[in-house]
Design a protein around this motif. Structure first.
Motif, PDB file in Angstrom:
ATOM      1  N   CYS A  20      47.619  16.868  15.037  1.00 57.30           N
ATOM      2  CA  CYS A  20      48.508  17.673  15.890  1.00 57.30           C
ATOM      3  C   CYS A  20      47.934  19.008  16.360  1.00 57.30           C
ATOM      4  N   GLN A  21      46.819  19.472  15.841  1.00 51.24           N
ATOM      5  CA  GLN A  21      46.283  20.777  16.241  1.00 51.24           C
ATOM      6  C   GLN A  21      45.319  20.612  17.430  1.00 51.24           C
ATOM      7  N   LEU A  22      45.893  20.214  18.565  1.00 46.26           N
ATOM      8  CA  LEU A  22      45.098  19.934  19.751  1.00 46.26           C
ATOM      9  C   LEU A  22      44.774  21.206  20.514  1.00 46.26           C
ATOM     10  N   SER A  23      43.676  21.161  21.238  1.00 47.69           N
ATOM     11  CA  SER A  23      43.336  22.249  22.153  1.00 47.69           C
ATOM     12  C   SER A  23      44.109  22.051  23.452  1.00 47.69           C
ATOM     13  N   CYS A  24      43.999  23.020  24.362  1.00 45.14           N
ATOM     14  CA  CYS A  24      44.722  22.932  25.635  1.00 45.14           C
ATOM     15  C   CYS A  24      44.332  21.682  26.416  1.00 45.14           C
ATOM     16  N   VAL A  25      43.038  21.428  26.534  1.00 43.05           N
ATOM     17  CA  VAL A  25      42.605  20.289  27.337  1.00 43.05           C
ATOM     18  C   VAL A  25      43.030  18.970  26.688  1.00 43.05           C
ATOM     19  N   GLU A  26      43.041  18.908  25.362  1.00 42.03           N
ATOM     20  CA  GLU A  26      43.479  17.689  24.686  1.00 42.03           C
ATOM     21  C   GLU A  26      44.970  17.454  24.914  1.00 42.03           C
ATOM     22  N   ALA A  27      45.759  18.521  24.849  1.00 38.02           N
ATOM     23  CA  ALA A  27      47.200  18.396  25.076  1.00 38.02           C
ATOM     24  C   ALA A  27      47.486  17.958  26.505  1.00 38.02           C
ATOM     25  N   ILE A  28      46.760  18.541  27.457  1.00 39.85           N
ATOM     26  CA  ILE A  28      46.953  18.167  28.857  1.00 39.85           C
ATOM     27  C   ILE A  28      46.547  16.716  29.085  1.00 39.85           C
ATOM     28  N   ALA A  29      45.393  16.319  28.541  1.00 43.82           N
ATOM     29  CA  ALA A  29      44.904  14.952  28.720  1.00 43.82           C
ATOM     30  C   ALA A  29      45.864  13.940  28.097  1.00 43.82           C
ATOM     31  N   ALA A  30      46.377  14.246  26.914  1.00 46.25           N
ATOM     32  CA  ALA A  30      47.326  13.337  26.260  1.00 46.25           C
ATOM     33  C   ALA A  30      48.585  13.174  27.105  1.00 46.25           C
ATOM     34  N   THR A  31      49.087  14.269  27.638  1.00 48.29           N
ATOM     35  CA  THR A  31      50.272  14.220  28.492  1.00 48.29           C
ATOM     36  C   THR A  31      50.027  13.361  29.725  1.00 48.29           C
ATOM     37  N   LEU A  32      48.862  13.544  30.349  1.00 44.00           N
ATOM     38  CA  LEU A  32      48.547  12.795  31.554  1.00 44.00           C
ATOM     39  C   LEU A  32      48.395  11.304  31.270  1.00 44.00           C
ATOM     40  N   ILE A  33      47.802  10.953  30.144  1.00 42.10           N
ATOM     41  CA  ILE A  33      47.639   9.538  29.797  1.00 42.10           C
ATOM     42  C   ILE A  33      48.997   8.901  29.524  1.00 42.10           C
ATOM     43  N   ILE A  34      49.829   9.572  28.744  1.00 43.94           N
ATOM     44  CA  ILE A  34      51.143   9.009  28.390  1.00 43.94           C
ATOM     45  C   ILE A  34      52.021   8.849  29.618  1.00 43.94           C
ATOM     46  N   THR A  35      51.917   9.785  30.559  1.00 49.67           N
ATOM     47  CA  THR A  35      52.770   9.732  31.750  1.00 49.67           C
ATOM     48  C   THR A  35      52.160   8.933  32.900  1.00 49.67           C
ATOM     49  N   GLY A  36      50.998   8.323  32.669  1.00 48.69           N
ATOM     50  CA  GLY A  36      50.454   7.397  33.659  1.00 48.69           C
ATOM     51  C   GLY A  36      49.381   7.936  34.583  1.00 48.69           C
ATOM     52  N   PHE A  37      48.632   8.952  34.135  1.00 50.59           N
ATOM     53  CA  PHE A  37      47.562   9.518  34.962  1.00 50.59           C
ATOM     54  C   PHE A  37      46.249   9.563  34.175  1.00 50.59           C
ATOM     55  N   PRO A  38      45.709   8.400  33.792  1.00 48.02           N
ATOM     56  CA  PRO A  38      44.495   8.379  32.958  1.00 48.02           C
ATOM     57  C   PRO A  38      43.255   8.892  33.677  1.00 48.02           C
ATOM     58  N   ASP A  39      43.143   8.673  34.981  1.00 47.77           N
ATOM     59  CA  ASP A  39      41.962   9.150  35.714  1.00 47.77           C
ATOM     60  C   ASP A  39      41.907  10.674  35.712  1.00 47.77           C
ATOM     61  N   GLU A  40      43.048  11.297  35.924  1.00 52.06           N
ATOM     62  CA  GLU A  40      43.096  12.749  35.893  1.00 52.06           C
ATOM     63  C   GLU A  40      42.773  13.281  34.496  1.00 52.06           C
ATOM     64  N   ALA A  41      43.247  12.558  33.473  1.00 50.48           N
ATOM     65  CA  ALA A  41      42.943  12.961  32.089  1.00 50.48           C
ATOM     66  C   ALA A  41      41.443  12.913  31.824  1.00 50.48           C
ATOM     67  N   ASN A  42      40.775  11.862  32.312  1.00 50.35           N
ATOM     68  CA  ASN A  42      39.327  11.745  32.131  1.00 50.35           C
ATOM     69  C   ASN A  42      38.581  12.860  32.855  1.00 50.35           C
ATOM     70  N   LEU A  43      39.109  13.302  34.005  1.00 43.60           N
ATOM     71  CA  LEU A  43      38.492  14.403  34.735  1.00 43.60           C
ATOM     72  C   LEU A  43      38.495  15.669  33.897  1.00 43.60           C
ATOM     73  N   TYR A  44      39.628  15.955  33.248  1.00 42.77           N
ATOM     74  CA  TYR A  44      39.732  17.167  32.436  1.00 42.77           C
ATOM     75  C   TYR A  44      38.879  17.079  31.176  1.00 42.77           C
ATOM     76  N   LEU A  45      38.938  15.942  30.484  1.00 44.29           N
ATOM     77  CA  LEU A  45      38.137  15.780  29.268  1.00 44.29           C
ATOM     78  C   LEU A  45      36.648  15.756  29.576  1.00 44.29           C
ATOM     79  N   GLY A  46      36.290  15.309  30.777  1.00 45.75           N
ATOM     80  CA  GLY A  46      34.885  15.219  31.150  1.00 45.75           C
ATOM     81  C   GLY A  46      34.187  16.562  31.273  1.00 45.75           C
ATOM     82  N   LYS A  47      34.937  17.646  31.277  1.00 46.19           N
ATOM     83  CA  LYS A  47      34.347  18.981  31.340  1.00 46.19           C
ATOM     84  C   LYS A  47      33.824  19.442  29.982  1.00 46.19           C
ATOM     85  N   PHE A  48      34.046  18.628  28.942  1.00 47.90           N
ATOM     86  CA  PHE A  48      33.651  19.018  27.589  1.00 47.90           C
ATOM     87  C   PHE A  48      32.780  17.922  26.978  1.00 47.90           C
TER      88      PHE A  48
END
Length: 264
Positions: free
Chosen positions: A155-183
């Motif tokens: 549960c101790q996620l960083s900002c980008v992890e929280a955003i990516a998880a939200t995007l994946i759960i709500t149906g935006f996996p490509d956008e999540a990969n874009l954000y995670l890809g910066k790290f």
């Protein structure tokens, strides 16, 4: 037109277009914080990305600027910094909510975007969540952090992890990969939570997400108990010669003791 004027005009036309900094980039440059400059590939990727909704964060400035994932996203133009007290119309991740993110929030994210609070987990009591106004507060379900600071912690996620998880759960996996890809460690978050995120993304409601979380935690706990119940080494069906000799010696001693007690 004189030759001198023509030369000056040609020089003006040959000048490279001036790069205009956004508000976030100006803030970090004026504050003297070290940042990673965007190269031409990054600029092109940002301009051509498929994120059609706003992503924002309230920055409490609790973290080291050099290690903060939210500030790095701001430097890449992938997130907007909100002032304290500003209202965000989209989905907002906050620990004071009583409702969990679910696929039913897809329309909210698509229309109004999502936001996160960038604060230290050690200073949650000092964070004024009531001043971050949103009509759609949400909690994240159980996930494991992969960032270098809290790797492996639940549960101790960083900002980008929280955003990516939200995007994946709500149906935006490509956008999540874009954000995670910066790290460089972004792929590790999906490796640790990929299966669980897929289960959350298939749920029909917030209650079903919670039920999926509880089932996962129950199974994980049972697996841990089963591992602890296993012996440290496999049991052997055949006894060693030393064990046999020890048992035979004990049997002889017991027989001698019994014979000594018999009165003739």
């Amino acid at each position: 037109m004189s030759g001198r004027r023509k030369r000056n005009k040609n020089k003006l036309l040959e000048r490279k277009p001036r790069r205009v900094l956004g508000k976030e980039q100006k803030h970090y440059r004026e504050s003297g914080e070290e940042s990673e400059e965007l190269d031409e590939d990054d600029e092109a990727e940002v301009n051509e990305r498929s994120v059609q909704f706003p992503v924002a964060m309230w920055d409490m400035e609790h973290c080291d600027p050099k290690k903060c994932s939210g500030r790095k996203l701001a430097r890449h133009g992938l997130i907007k910094i909100l002032r304290l007290g500003a209202r965000f119309p989209g989905l907002c991740l906050t620990p004071i909510s009583d409702k969990c993110v679910s696929p039913t929030d897809c329309d909210i994210v698509r229309e109004y975007g999502c936001a996160v609070v960038d604060c230290s987990w050690a200073r949650l009591d000092d964070t004024p969540f009531n001043r971050m106004k949103t009509p759609h507060p949400r909690l994240l379900p159980f996930l494991v952090a992969a960032n270098p600071i809290n790797y492996g912690k639940p549960c101790q996620l960083s900002c980008v992890e929280a955003i990516a998880a939200t995007l994946i759960i709500t149906g935006f996996p490509d956008e999540a990969n874009l954000y995670l890809g910066k790290f460089s460690w972004g792929h590790a978050f999906l490796e640790l939570n990929g299966e669980l995120l897929e289960k959350y993304a298939r749920c029909a409601s917030s209650k079903e997400v919670i039920a999926t979380q509880e089932e996962y935690l129950k199974n994980a706990w049972q697996e841990k108990l089963d591992r602890l119940a296993l012996p440290d080494f496999p049991q052997s069906d055949t006894e060693s010669e030393e064990e046999k000799e020890e048992k035979d010696g004990n049997a002889v001693a017991e027989a001698a003791e019994k014979l000594g007690d018999i009165k003739v």
